[in-house]
Write a protein that holds these residues in place. Structure first.
Motif, PDB file in Angstrom:
ATOM      1  N   LEU A  74       0.840  -1.191   0.000  1.00 44.53           N
ATOM      2  CA  LEU A  74       0.000   0.000   0.000  1.00 44.53           C
ATOM      3  C   LEU A  74       0.878   1.245   0.000  1.00 44.53           C
ATOM      4  CD1 LEU A  74      -2.631  -1.225   2.602  1.00 44.53           C
ATOM      5  CD2 LEU A  74      -2.660  -1.448   0.111  1.00 44.53           C
ATOM      6  N   VAL A  75       1.093   1.774  -1.178  1.00 42.40           N
ATOM      7  CA  VAL A  75       1.935   2.942  -1.347  1.00 42.40           C
ATOM      8  C   VAL A  75       1.108   4.029  -1.998  1.00 42.40           C
ATOM      9  CG1 VAL A  75       4.115   3.809  -2.274  1.00 42.40           C
ATOM     10  CG2 VAL A  75       3.865   1.375  -1.739  1.00 42.40           C
ATOM     11  N   GLY A  76       1.126   5.220  -1.482  1.00 41.48           N
ATOM     12  CA  GLY A  76       0.327   6.266  -2.099  1.00 41.48           C
ATOM     13  C   GLY A  76       0.447   7.578  -1.356  1.00 41.48           C
ATOM     14  N   ASP A  77      -0.244   8.542  -1.856  1.00 37.13           N
ATOM     15  CA  ASP A  77      -0.220   9.881  -1.281  1.00 37.13           C
ATOM     16  C   ASP A  77      -1.644  10.301  -0.989  1.00 37.13           C
ATOM     17  OD1 ASP A  77       0.009  12.540  -0.648  1.00 37.13           O
ATOM     18  OD2 ASP A  77       1.368  13.027  -2.292  1.00 37.13           O
ATOM     19  N   ASP A  78      -1.986  10.392   0.268  1.00 35.95           N
ATOM     20  CA  ASP A  78      -3.355  10.733   0.647  1.00 35.95           C
ATOM     21  C   ASP A  78      -3.772  12.139   0.216  1.00 35.95           C
ATOM     22  OD1 ASP A  78      -3.817   8.280   1.778  1.00 35.95           O
ATOM     23  OD2 ASP A  78      -3.236   8.888   3.806  1.00 35.95           O
ATOM     24  N   SER A  79      -2.800  12.946  -0.209  1.00 35.08           N
ATOM     25  CA  SER A  79      -3.146  14.304  -0.643  1.00 35.08           C
ATOM     26  C   SER A  79      -3.552  14.339  -2.119  1.00 35.08           C
ATOM     27  CB  SER A  79      -1.960  15.250  -0.414  1.00 35.08           C
ATOM     28  OG  SER A  79      -0.876  14.918  -1.273  1.00 35.08           O
ATOM     29  N   CYS A 102       1.858  11.632 -14.785  1.00 32.45           N
ATOM     30  CA  CYS A 102       1.950  11.998 -13.372  1.00 32.45           C
ATOM     31  C   CYS A 102       3.404  12.098 -12.935  1.00 32.45           C
ATOM     32  CB  CYS A 102       1.228  10.957 -12.509  1.00 32.45           C
ATOM     33  SG  CYS A 102      -0.561  11.027 -12.591  1.00 32.45           S
ATOM     34  N   GLU A 103       4.187  11.104 -13.323  1.00 28.61           N
ATOM     35  CA  GLU A 103       5.594  11.086 -12.937  1.00 28.61           C
ATOM     36  C   GLU A 103       6.326  12.313 -13.469  1.00 28.61           C
ATOM     37  OE1 GLU A 103       9.426   8.028 -13.076  1.00 28.61           O
ATOM     38  OE2 GLU A 103       7.639   7.635 -14.287  1.00 28.61           O
ATOM     39  N   LYS A 104       5.912  12.752 -14.640  1.00 29.02           N
ATOM     40  CA  LYS A 104       6.555  13.920 -15.256  1.00 29.02           C
ATOM     41  C   LYS A 104       5.933  15.237 -14.801  1.00 29.02           C
ATOM     42  CE  LYS A 104       7.719  11.399 -19.487  1.00 29.02           C
ATOM     43  NZ  LYS A 104       7.416  11.236 -20.938  1.00 29.02           N
ATOM     44  N   GLY A 105       4.897  15.162 -13.978  1.00 32.26           N
ATOM     45  CA  GLY A 105       4.234  16.370 -13.520  1.00 32.26           C
ATOM     46  C   GLY A 105       3.383  17.028 -14.576  1.00 32.26           C
ATOM     47  N   GLU A 106       2.921  16.241 -15.557  1.00 30.65           N
ATOM     48  CA  GLU A 106       2.163  16.800 -16.678  1.00 30.65           C
ATOM     49  C   GLU A 106       0.670  16.501 -16.614  1.00 30.65           C
ATOM     50  OE1 GLU A 106       4.070  15.087 -20.042  1.00 30.65           O
ATOM     51  OE2 GLU A 106       5.925  16.251 -19.807  1.00 30.65           O
ATOM     52  N   ALA A 107       0.205  15.803 -15.582  1.00 34.90           N
ATOM     53  CA  ALA A 107      -1.214  15.482 -15.471  1.00 34.90           C
ATOM     54  C   ALA A 107      -1.999  16.715 -15.028  1.00 34.90           C
ATOM     55  CB  ALA A 107      -1.430  14.346 -14.483  1.00 34.90           C
ATOM     56  N   GLY A 108      -3.297  16.703 -15.324  1.00 32.02           N
ATOM     57  CA  GLY A 108      -4.130  17.858 -15.014  1.00 32.02           C
ATOM     58  C   GLY A 108      -4.463  18.007 -13.545  1.00 32.02           C
ATOM     59  N   GLN A 109      -4.251  16.955 -12.775  1.00 27.10           N
ATOM     60  CA  GLN A 109      -4.452  17.008 -11.334  1.00 27.10           C
ATOM     61  C   GLN A 109      -3.608  15.908 -10.707  1.00 27.10           C
ATOM     62  OE1 GLN A 109      -8.681  16.544 -10.697  1.00 27.10           O
ATOM     63  NE2 GLN A 109      -8.780  14.620 -11.792  1.00 27.10           N
ATOM     64  N   LYS A 110      -3.600  15.854  -9.391  1.00 30.91           N
ATOM     65  CA  LYS A 110      -2.726  14.923  -8.692  1.00 30.91           C
ATOM     66  C   LYS A 110      -3.428  13.590  -8.461  1.00 30.91           C
ATOM     67  CE  LYS A 110       0.338  14.780  -4.653  1.00 30.91           C
ATOM     68  NZ  LYS A 110       0.705  15.472  -3.391  1.00 30.91           N
ATOM     69  N   TYR A 111      -2.784  12.508  -8.875  1.00 26.31           N
ATOM     70  CA  TYR A 111      -3.343  11.168  -8.705  1.00 26.31           C
ATOM     71  C   TYR A 111      -2.411  10.302  -7.868  1.00 26.31           C
ATOM     72  CZ  TYR A 111      -6.117  12.459 -12.846  1.00 26.31           C
ATOM     73  OH  TYR A 111      -6.944  13.096 -13.735  1.00 26.31           O
ATOM     74  N   SER A 112      -2.982   9.273  -7.244  1.00 21.61           N
ATOM     75  CA  SER A 112      -2.181   8.191  -6.690  1.00 21.61           C
ATOM     76  C   SER A 112      -2.713   6.894  -7.279  1.00 21.61           C
ATOM     77  CB  SER A 112      -2.260   8.161  -5.154  1.00 21.61           C
ATOM     78  OG  SER A 112      -3.583   7.876  -4.716  1.00 21.61           O
ATOM     79  N   PHE A 113      -1.831   5.917  -7.428  1.00 23.36           N
ATOM     80  CA  PHE A 113      -2.207   4.634  -8.032  1.00 23.36           C
ATOM     81  C   PHE A 113      -1.802   3.501  -7.106  1.00 23.36           C
ATOM     82  CE2 PHE A 113      -1.372   7.585 -11.486  1.00 23.36           C
ATOM     83  CZ  PHE A 113      -2.488   7.430 -12.294  1.00 23.36           C
ATOM     84  N   GLU A 114      -2.692   2.545  -6.988  1.00 21.93           N
ATOM     85  CA  GLU A 114      -2.364   1.320  -6.266  1.00 21.93           C
ATOM     86  C   GLU A 114      -2.802   0.136  -7.118  1.00 21.93           C
ATOM     87  OE1 GLU A 114      -3.743  -1.298  -2.417  1.00 21.93           O
ATOM     88  OE2 GLU A 114      -4.020   0.864  -2.343  1.00 21.93           O
TER      89      GLU A 114
END
Length: 374
Positions: A74-79, A102-114
């Motif tokens: 379980l790895v992720g960012d609650d924010s 996301c890794e490149k900071g180019e997504a339209g918002q912040k996501y986390s993936f599990e």
């Protein structure tokens, strides 16, 4: 023997849990099994998968599967704006381009993936509010809706048919060829079993014996040992098996057979959202749907680049294998009324065959999340 070892080695590499998009480096795969619990794989007991107090390490249901399913890392960012859970396989292959953004900071918002190999992990966390969006089998989405009394809604269809008959037996060409034969497969009590038995019944075949294995790797290993066996495998395992054994061939697609018998699509993977989250975060959901669609379209238009990302994130070890498998994975994006029509038709067929496969009844109209233009 060398080919068998090579096959098992490649299959054993096909699981990795993804970190949040802000920290997308690969993590350890220690204690993770190779069972592919995708939209076409073993998805666990539907009743168990909907318990809100289910433990993350809860085992999957399988034929004589004594070992508990692996715990998710379980790895992720609650924010994150949107917390996404998915199952290892084609659905996550359709997501890797968004993960890369996301890794490149180019997504339209912040996501986390599990990513997990166990659907009960993802569904339990979704219902407990620890995930906002999940990629799960179509029939499991219906089960969750019915058991949770409407706590989830379907955003879109993300994967169509991914099941293929693989064998070296030249006599096997269509489902009707399975009369009097033995078939080895996974997914007892879940989508593969329902689809296969529906097709056998539709063709009037009553003398086909099905032997269930708990993992797709077991089916692939059996085929490597005896190519004359008949196996039903989901992608990307089917492609891996074919590339590792020149004596095997793809006899037919169960999706094609399904369309021939029903005039409907086989809908295996869907994207669901917590109903409460969707109500409170309509803009975030809309943005995610746009970026999910773009990611899926890129997967299909650029299998080479996507294959490299699939290898980078550890879904399949070798990019050439991933590139070859992508066109056969039926990765898609269908939302709105077309989504409702396709999924409701699929669930109607499953309900007529086995109501418990969809949670006992057809979901109500609010099962479908449809964005209306203002």
């Amino acid at each position: 023997m060398k080919k068998k070892l090579a096959l098992l080695s490649l299959l054993l590499s096909m699981l990795l849990v993804f970190s949040a998009c802000t920290s997308a480096a690969p993590v350890t795969t220690e204690n993770i099994t190779t069972e592919t619990v995708t939209e076409a794989g073993t998805v666990g007991d539907a009743e168990v998968a909907t318990r809100e107090d289910a433990e993350a390490s809860e085992g999957t249901k399988g034929d004589a599967n004594e070992a508990a399913a692996p715990e998710s890392l379980l790895v992720g960012d609650d924010s994150a704006d949107v917390r996404i859970g998915s199952l290892k396989g084609p659905t996550t292959m359709g997501l890797v381009n968004l993960m890369d953004k996301c890794e490149k900071g180019e997504a339209g918002q912040k996501y986390s993936f599990e990513v997990s190999s166990d659907a009960s992990v993802i569904t339990a966390k979704l219902l407990k509010g620890e995930l906002d969006v999940a990629f799960i089998p179509a029939n499991v989405a219906s089960v969750l809706y019915n058991k949770s009394k409407g706590k989830v809604q379907v955003l879109n269809l993300n994967t169509l048919g991914v099941l293929y008959c693989v064998t070296g037996n030249k006599d096997i060409k269509r489902v009707y060829s399975l009369s009097g034969k033995t078939v080895v497969m996974t997914g007892q009590g879940n989508t593969p079993e329902y689809v296969t038995k529906y097709l056998l019944n539709a063709y009037g075949i009553t003398d086909c014996t099905i032997e269930y294995k708990s993992e797709a790797t077991e089916v692939a290993a059996a085929l490597a040992k005896d190519p004359e066996l008949i196996g039903i495998l989901p992608q990307p395992f089917a492609t891996v098996a074919l590339m590792q054994n020149e004596n095997l061939r793809q006899a037919f697609s169960l999706s094609d057979e399904w369309r021939n018998m029903t005039s409907a699509q086989m809908v295996t993977g869907v994207t669901v959202v917590r109903s409460d989250f969707a109500k409170e975060n309509a803009d975030k959901v809309k943005k995610f749907m746009e970026e999910e669609k773009e990611s899926a379209e890129t997967a299909n238009s650029d299998p080479s680049g996507t294959g490299a990302l699939v290898a980078k994130y550890g879904i399949i070890e070798k990019a050439p294998v991933a590139e070859k498998a992508i066109p056969l994975c039926n990765i898609t994006y269908i939302d709105g009324e077309e989504m409702k029509k396709g999924l409701s038709g699929y669930l109607d067929i499953l309900n007529s065959f086995n109501p418990e496969s969809i949670g006992g009844k057809i979901p109500s109209d609010d099962f479908y999340y449809i964005v209306t233009e203002e």
